[in-house]
Motif scaffolding. Structure first.
Motif, PDB file in Angstrom:
ATOM      1  N   GLY A 101       0.817  -1.212   0.000  1.00 45.10           N
ATOM      2  CA  GLY A 101       0.000   0.000   0.000  1.00 45.10           C
ATOM      3  C   GLY A 101       0.846   1.254   0.000  1.00 45.10           C
ATOM      4  O   GLY A 101       2.081   1.189   0.107  1.00 45.10           O
ATOM      5  N   THR A 103       1.135   3.673   2.179  1.00 52.73           N
ATOM      6  CA  THR A 103       1.852   3.966   3.412  1.00 52.73           C
ATOM      7  C   THR A 103       3.123   3.127   3.484  1.00 52.73           C
ATOM      8  O   THR A 103       4.189   3.631   3.859  1.00 52.73           O
ATOM      9  CB  THR A 103       0.939   3.716   4.626  1.00 52.73           C
ATOM     10  N   HIS A 136       0.930  13.815   2.342  1.00 54.30           N
ATOM     11  CA  HIS A 136       0.165  12.813   3.101  1.00 54.30           C
ATOM     12  C   HIS A 136       0.802  12.521   4.471  1.00 54.30           C
ATOM     13  O   HIS A 136       2.040  12.478   4.584  1.00 54.30           O
ATOM     14  CB  HIS A 136       0.072  11.518   2.286  1.00 54.30           C
ATOM     15  N   TYR A 184      -3.263  14.949  -1.679  1.00 48.83           N
ATOM     16  CA  TYR A 184      -4.620  14.453  -1.443  1.00 48.83           C
ATOM     17  C   TYR A 184      -5.658  15.557  -1.162  1.00 48.83           C
ATOM     18  O   TYR A 184      -6.782  15.490  -1.694  1.00 48.83           O
ATOM     19  CB  TYR A 184      -4.589  13.445  -0.283  1.00 48.83           C
ATOM     20  N   ASP A 209       5.536  11.484  -4.283  1.00 47.26           N
ATOM     21  CA  ASP A 209       4.412  10.683  -3.810  1.00 47.26           C
ATOM     22  C   ASP A 209       3.317  10.721  -4.877  1.00 47.26           C
ATOM     23  O   ASP A 209       2.488  11.636  -4.914  1.00 47.26           O
ATOM     24  CB  ASP A 209       3.884  11.211  -2.473  1.00 47.26           C
ATOM     25  N   VAL A 212      -1.514   8.519  -5.520  1.00 52.54           N
ATOM     26  CA  VAL A 212      -2.797   8.741  -6.191  1.00 52.54           C
ATOM     27  C   VAL A 212      -2.603   8.831  -7.710  1.00 52.54           C
ATOM     28  O   VAL A 212      -3.356   8.231  -8.480  1.00 52.54           O
ATOM     29  CB  VAL A 212      -3.473  10.033  -5.659  1.00 52.54           C
ATOM     30  N   HIS A 245      -3.565  -0.113  -5.963  1.00 56.63           N
ATOM     31  CA  HIS A 245      -4.924  -0.304  -5.455  1.00 56.63           C
ATOM     32  C   HIS A 245      -5.735   0.997  -5.445  1.00 56.63           C
ATOM     33  O   HIS A 245      -6.852   1.010  -4.958  1.00 56.63           O
ATOM     34  CB  HIS A 245      -4.932  -1.020  -4.093  1.00 56.63           C
TER      35      HIS A 245
HETATM   36  C1  LIG Z   1      -1.165  11.223  -1.707  1.00 58.70           C
HETATM   37  C2  LIG Z   1      -1.281   9.962  -0.896  1.00 58.70           C
HETATM   38  N1  LIG Z   1      -0.176   9.333  -0.481  1.00 58.70           N
HETATM   39  C3  LIG Z   1      -0.221   8.215   0.259  1.00 58.70           C
HETATM   40  C4  LIG Z   1      -1.426   7.654   0.634  1.00 58.70           C
HETATM   41  C5  LIG Z   1      -1.435   6.428   1.514  1.00 58.70           C
HETATM   42  O1  LIG Z   1      -1.932   5.316   0.839  1.00 58.70           O
HETATM   43  P1  LIG Z   1      -2.508   4.011   1.587  1.00 58.70           P
HETATM   44  O2  LIG Z   1      -3.798   4.433   2.226  1.00 58.70           O
HETATM   45  O3  LIG Z   1      -2.652   3.023   0.491  1.00 58.70           O
HETATM   46  O4  LIG Z   1      -1.521   3.582   2.612  1.00 58.70           O
HETATM   47  C6  LIG Z   1      -2.615   8.263   0.207  1.00 58.70           C
HETATM   48  C7  LIG Z   1      -3.919   7.715   0.569  1.00 58.70           C
HETATM   49  O5  LIG Z   1      -4.951   8.241   0.210  1.00 58.70           O
HETATM   50  C8  LIG Z   1      -2.537   9.451  -0.564  1.00 58.70           C
HETATM   51  O6  LIG Z   1      -3.641  10.095  -0.965  1.00 58.70           O
END
Ligand SMILES: Cc1ncc(COP(=O)(O)O)c(C=O)c1O
Length: 414
Positions: A101, A103, A136, A184, A209, A212, A245
């Motif tokens: 994921g 994070t 994020h 985000y 990053d 998205v 995902h």
């Molecule tokens: C810009 C951005 N980075 C990182 C993440 C973290 O992703 P995850 O929830 O898959 O860990 C998100 C989640 O929305 C995000 O919008």
């Protein structure tokens, strides 16, 4: 309200009974299938969902920790990484791996940048990451876990990272600067060309990053959208996180993390030998990885192909434009210039928290932004058929709202 503690049943319960309970439990959730959720879901059509589920189930039991045992998964992961690097213009030296994921990808980018810096120069204080307010929280989470500090800098009036202000915060202990594609809260893309220049000039690691936008922006660009360069075409970019995902439309538990070269990639992994079971090595933070998530990512990418991604991207961009145009007709305005599939809007006339409450009362989940207050949505294909209804409900909620600024307390309501 706390859920009463449930004891393990003495005797097993029949699947039919449990299935009915699961179906019933879902009836209390937000109705994501009908476009009611502004987050969490990245639906791209029943056909894509079906491929993803079937591929996931075929590799349900296999474990991505054991890539020597499951050569199938190793090959699929290598192909997914190859397809991702192709989209993001990684050259032959570029490397990457799948994670579970966004994070996790961000954690491992921070870990790699920290260890890369430590291997090359002496860091005397806490290693530092410089990032915009809009980045994020996964970076702060990673920093907290890894003994790193974050310095968050104010964003511009266009809601983008401010490269100059970020540059002022770079010191000898800085291991990473961050740009988002997009961030985000407002869905705007940071000025990566300027951040790349700073990274080169100051000798710091630039992480992009694109959790998205990693699987959206390349297609938006192919559709002729003027998105400034942000990927490995910029020489200052060291790593990129891109979630499968999300707009890769695959099963949850799948992201990619890419590095500009082998030397940086090497710092992603972790190796341990001092225990009776011998050598242990993973590229990921987690050990066991769902084989299904790897297989589903592989299958969905190949099922959609460039045509499929272009089609979904075109529809999402037009959906976002539909929201921007629709709220503009009601006297509201888009916050900044979103370029992908997140949009946030505010109003100088209507109290936006009351508009949000009106939407909530009409069955919509609402994401909010602060300063200035706005309503924020991350779009997917479930929103396409309900756009008209949504805008009608925004209009009706706005009609009933008092003047802007009446309410201070904004929070997301799902
Ligand atoms: C810009 C951005 N980075 C990182 C993440 C973290 O992703 P995850 O929830 O898959 O860990 C998100 C989640 O929305 C995000 O919008």
């Amino acid at each position: 309200m706390t859920t009463p503690r449930v004891a393990l049943p003495q005797h097993g319960i029949a699947w039919e009974t449990l299935k009915a309970e699961l179906e019933d439990a879902a009836t209390h959730d937000m109705d994501w299938r009908h476009g009611r959720l502004p987050a969490y879901i990245h639906y791209a059509g029943e056909d894509v969902l079906d491929v993803s589920k079937q591929a996931f189930m075929m590799y349900f039991s296999e474990n991505g920790l054991g890539l020597q045992a499951f050569r199938s998964l190793a090959t699929m992961e290598a192909e997914v990484v190859g397809m991702g690097l192709g989209l993001l213009h990684g050259d032959d030296a570029a490397r990457g791996a799948m994670t579970t994921g966004g994070t996790e990808s961000i954690f491992l980018a921070v870990k790699a940048a920290r260890d890369y810096a430590a291997a090359r120069r002496s860091i005397t204080a806490k290693p530092r990451i410089v990032l915009a307010e809009s980045a994020h929280p996964a970076f702060d989470k990673a920093a907290y876990f890894m003994g790193v500090e974050t310095v968050r800098t104010p964003i511009t009036t266009a809601f983008t990272a401010d490269p100059q202000v970020m540059a002022e915060q770079i010191n000898a202990d800085t291991i990473m600067i961050v740009g988002s594609v997009p961030a985000y809260p407002h869905g705007v893309v940071d000025p990566l060309p300027a951040l790349s220049g700073i990274a080169l000039e100051r000798g710091v690691w630039l992480h992009v990053d694109a959790c998205v936008g990693g699987y959206l922006a390349p297609f938006a660009e192919k559709l002729g959208r003027p998105i400034p360069a942000w990927d490995f075409r910029l020489p200052g970019v060291s790593s990129i996180s891109a979630d499968l995902h999300k707009y890769g439309y695959t099963a949850k538990g799948a992201s990619t993390l890419f590095f500009s070269c082998e030397e940086k990639f090497r710092h992603m992994g972790y190796s341990f030998d001092a225990w009776p079971r011998g050598q242990y090595f993973t590229h990921t933070l987690v050990g066991t990885r769902p084989g299904g998530a790897i297989a589903a990512a592989w299958a969905v990418m190949k099922f959609l192909g460039e045509d499929g991604y272009l089609d979904r991207t075109r529809r999402l961009l037009s959906l976002r434009q539909g929201i921007e145009d629709g709220v503009a007709k009601l006297g509201m305005h888009t916050l900044g210039r979103p370029e992908l599939a997140i949009v946030a809007y505010g109003s100088h006339q209507h109290d936006i928290a009351t508009v949000g409450a009106g939407l909530k009362a009409r069955g919509w989940g609402i994401g909010f932004t602060r300063n200035p207050p706005g309503i924020q949505t991350m779009l997917n294909m479930t929103h396409e058929p309900v756009l008209k209804q949504y805008l009608q409900d925004v209009a009706d909620s706005a009609d009933a709202a008092p003047a802007a600024g009446s309410t201070k307390d904004l929070h997301a309501v799902y």
